[in-house]
Design an enzyme around this catalytic site. Structure first.
Site, PDB file in Angstrom:
ATOM      1  N   CYS A 187     -16.206   1.868   0.399  1.00 51.73           N
ATOM      2  CA  CYS A 187     -15.025   1.041   0.701  1.00 51.73           C
ATOM      3  C   CYS A 187     -14.639   1.121   2.167  1.00 51.73           C
ATOM      4  O   CYS A 187     -14.008   0.199   2.680  1.00 51.73           O
ATOM      5  CB  CYS A 187     -13.856   1.473  -0.182  1.00 51.73           C
ATOM      6  N   ARG A 209       0.886  -1.176   0.000  1.00 53.07           N
ATOM      7  CA  ARG A 209       0.000   0.000   0.000  1.00 53.07           C
ATOM      8  C   ARG A 209       0.915   1.213   0.000  1.00 53.07           C
ATOM      9  O   ARG A 209       1.686   1.430   0.934  1.00 53.07           O
ATOM     10  CB  ARG A 209      -0.896   0.006   1.244  1.00 53.07           C
ATOM     11  N   HIS A 245      -7.258   0.513  -6.541  1.00 55.58           N
ATOM     12  CA  HIS A 245      -7.475  -0.315  -5.344  1.00 55.58           C
ATOM     13  C   HIS A 245      -8.174  -1.606  -5.814  1.00 55.58           C
ATOM     14  O   HIS A 245      -9.346  -1.836  -5.532  1.00 55.58           O
ATOM     15  CB  HIS A 245      -8.346   0.464  -4.352  1.00 55.58           C
ATOM     16  N   ARG A 269     -13.605  -8.461   1.627  1.00 56.81           N
ATOM     17  CA  ARG A 269     -12.169  -8.241   1.389  1.00 56.81           C
ATOM     18  C   ARG A 269     -11.404  -9.509   1.729  1.00 56.81           C
ATOM     19  O   ARG A 269     -10.482  -9.910   1.020  1.00 56.81           O
ATOM     20  CB  ARG A 269     -11.649  -7.068   2.246  1.00 56.81           C
ATOM     21  N   ASP A 321     -17.033   7.329  -1.843  1.00 61.37           N
ATOM     22  CA  ASP A 321     -15.770   7.208  -1.107  1.00 61.37           C
ATOM     23  C   ASP A 321     -15.498   8.579  -0.482  1.00 61.37           C
ATOM     24  O   ASP A 321     -16.162   9.574  -0.820  1.00 61.37           O
ATOM     25  CB  ASP A 321     -14.653   6.785  -2.088  1.00 61.37           C
TER      26      ASP A 321
HETATM   27  N1  NVA Z   1      -9.748   6.790  -1.712  1.00 59.53           N
HETATM   28  C1  NVA Z   1      -9.378   6.350  -0.392  1.00 59.53           C
HETATM   29  C2  NVA Z   1      -9.634   4.909  -0.220  1.00 59.53           C
HETATM   30  C3  NVA Z   1      -9.318   4.344   1.132  1.00 59.53           C
HETATM   31  C4  NVA Z   1      -9.588   2.873   1.236  1.00 59.53           C
HETATM   32  C5  NVA Z   1      -7.919   6.689  -0.150  1.00 59.53           C
HETATM   33  O1  NVA Z   1      -7.121   6.527  -1.067  1.00 59.53           O
HETATM   34  O2  NVA Z   1      -7.581   7.130   0.943  1.00 59.53           O
HETATM   35  N1   CP Z   2     -11.162  -0.006   2.341  1.00 57.56           N
HETATM   36  C1   CP Z   2      -9.905  -0.084   2.810  1.00 57.56           C
HETATM   37  O1   CP Z   2      -8.957  -0.332   2.077  1.00 57.56           O
HETATM   38  O2   CP Z   2      -9.799   0.141   4.155  1.00 57.56           O
HETATM   39  P1   CP Z   2      -8.446   0.384   4.954  1.00 57.56           P
HETATM   40  O3   CP Z   2      -7.882   1.696   4.461  1.00 57.56           O
HETATM   41  O4   CP Z   2      -8.837   0.443   6.400  1.00 57.56           O
HETATM   42  O5   CP Z   2      -7.503  -0.735   4.676  1.00 57.56           O
END
Ligand code: NVA
Ligand code: CP
Length: 308
Positions: A263, A101, A128, A291, A223
């Protein structure tokens, strides 16, 4: 299957459907897979916070009989202490797969190119894909054939939106995306989705009107307005995105039984109201659960897992 899972684009239309089937099968018969990844280790590189992704990858590896090692942002300081190439060159000597990530998508691409072991994208600024797999598993469970679903996405044309578009292209799902002007999904992702979905029945409508996108939808997705790494834009975005809040009034334009998806984490009172996220039609915790199942299917496919 390709070596890595960096994008929904790494799956053909056929592989996408098979991966969802596998996720459903693993969900139904978890006991059959409890030793499937015995002696396998996944390194999990996190350069951003997480609840769902960390928990579901770690629990997923443990439930498949393997192990996972969490590498916090402060542990390896990828990018400043050493770059993705050297991180990959080291990790491949010790473990069987990497989950990452990070911020720039190219970091994940560089990491994958540096090593022989599979690399899984657990969120970059571009996409994602694991989230989209879980979301389409959820849609299929609640609505049946993905080709009969109209999915409305309301909000930022961001990483989550991009992966949903590429998944919809494979599922033959009709999709409408409503964003403020200037926050549309990236043009290349729009092009890829249209190319990939040419023969599946996929349709994509882009608009700046949330009402138009949600009209007649089977499912409405949103989101956060400011993603991780955009914290300094939070106030400006709150003003720009205010008309894009998913509330009961907006949901009333969708079909009566329309699902609500997110999400998570959600900023309640911003992009979604309590009334909507806590409504009986909200499936946000099903998505979170899925997930685990969807990623187990990805881990099995990439790390060579076999059922007992
Ligand atoms: N768009 C959000 C998704 C988090 C799961 C981010 O990138 O922070
Ligand atoms: N939806 C998702 O990826 O959640 P986290 O950021 O908590 O991993």
């Amino acid at each position: 299957m390709q070596k890595d899972f960096l994008s929904i684009r790494d799956l053909s239309v056929y592989e996408f459907g098979r991966m969802l089937d596998k996720a459903a099968e693993v969900k139904k018969h978890p006991g059959k897979y409890r030793k499937a990844l015995k002696d396998k280790i996944l390194a999990m590189i996190f350069q951003k916070p997480s609840l769902r992704t960390r928990m579901t990858f770690e629990a997923g590896m443990l439930r498949l009989g393997g192990e996972a090692i969490y590498l916090a942002p402060s542990d390896i300081k990828m990018g400043s202490r050493e770059g993705a190439y050297d991180v990959g060159k080291n990790l491949e000597r010790w473990v069987d797969g990497i989950m990452i990530r990070t911020f720039g998508h190219q970091i994940a691409v560089d990491l994958a190119a540096s090593c022989r072991i599979p690399v899984i994208n657990a969120l970059t600024d571009l996409s994602h894909p694991c989230q989209a797999m879980a979301d389409f598993l959820t849609l299929r469970e609640h609505k049946g054939a993905l080709s009969a679903v109209k999915l409305a996405y309301v909000g930022d044309g961001n990483n989550v939106c991009h992966s949903l578009m590429l998944a919809a292209a494979r599922g033959g799902t009709k999709m409408a995306v409503a964003t403020p002007a200037g926050y549309e999904p990236r043009p290349e992702v729009v092009r890829w989705a249209r190319e990939d979905g040419r023969d599946t029945g996929f349709e994509l409508a882009l608009t700046n009107s949330p009402e138009e996108a949600v009209s007649g939808a089977d499912a409405v997705y949103t989101d956060v307005w400011a993603s991780m790494g955009q914290e300094e834009e939070k106030e400006a975005r709150a003003r720009i995105f205010a008309p894009f809040q998913v509330n009961a009034k907006l949901m009333a334009r969708a079909k009566k039984d329309a699902l609500f998806l997110h999400c998570l984490p959600a900023h309640r009172g911003e992009e979604v109201t309590d009334e909507v996220i806590d409504s009986p039609n909200s499936v946000v915790y099903d998505e979170a659960e899925n997930r685990l199942h969807a990623q187990k299917a990805v881990l099995l496919a990439l790390m060579g897992g076999k059922e007992d």
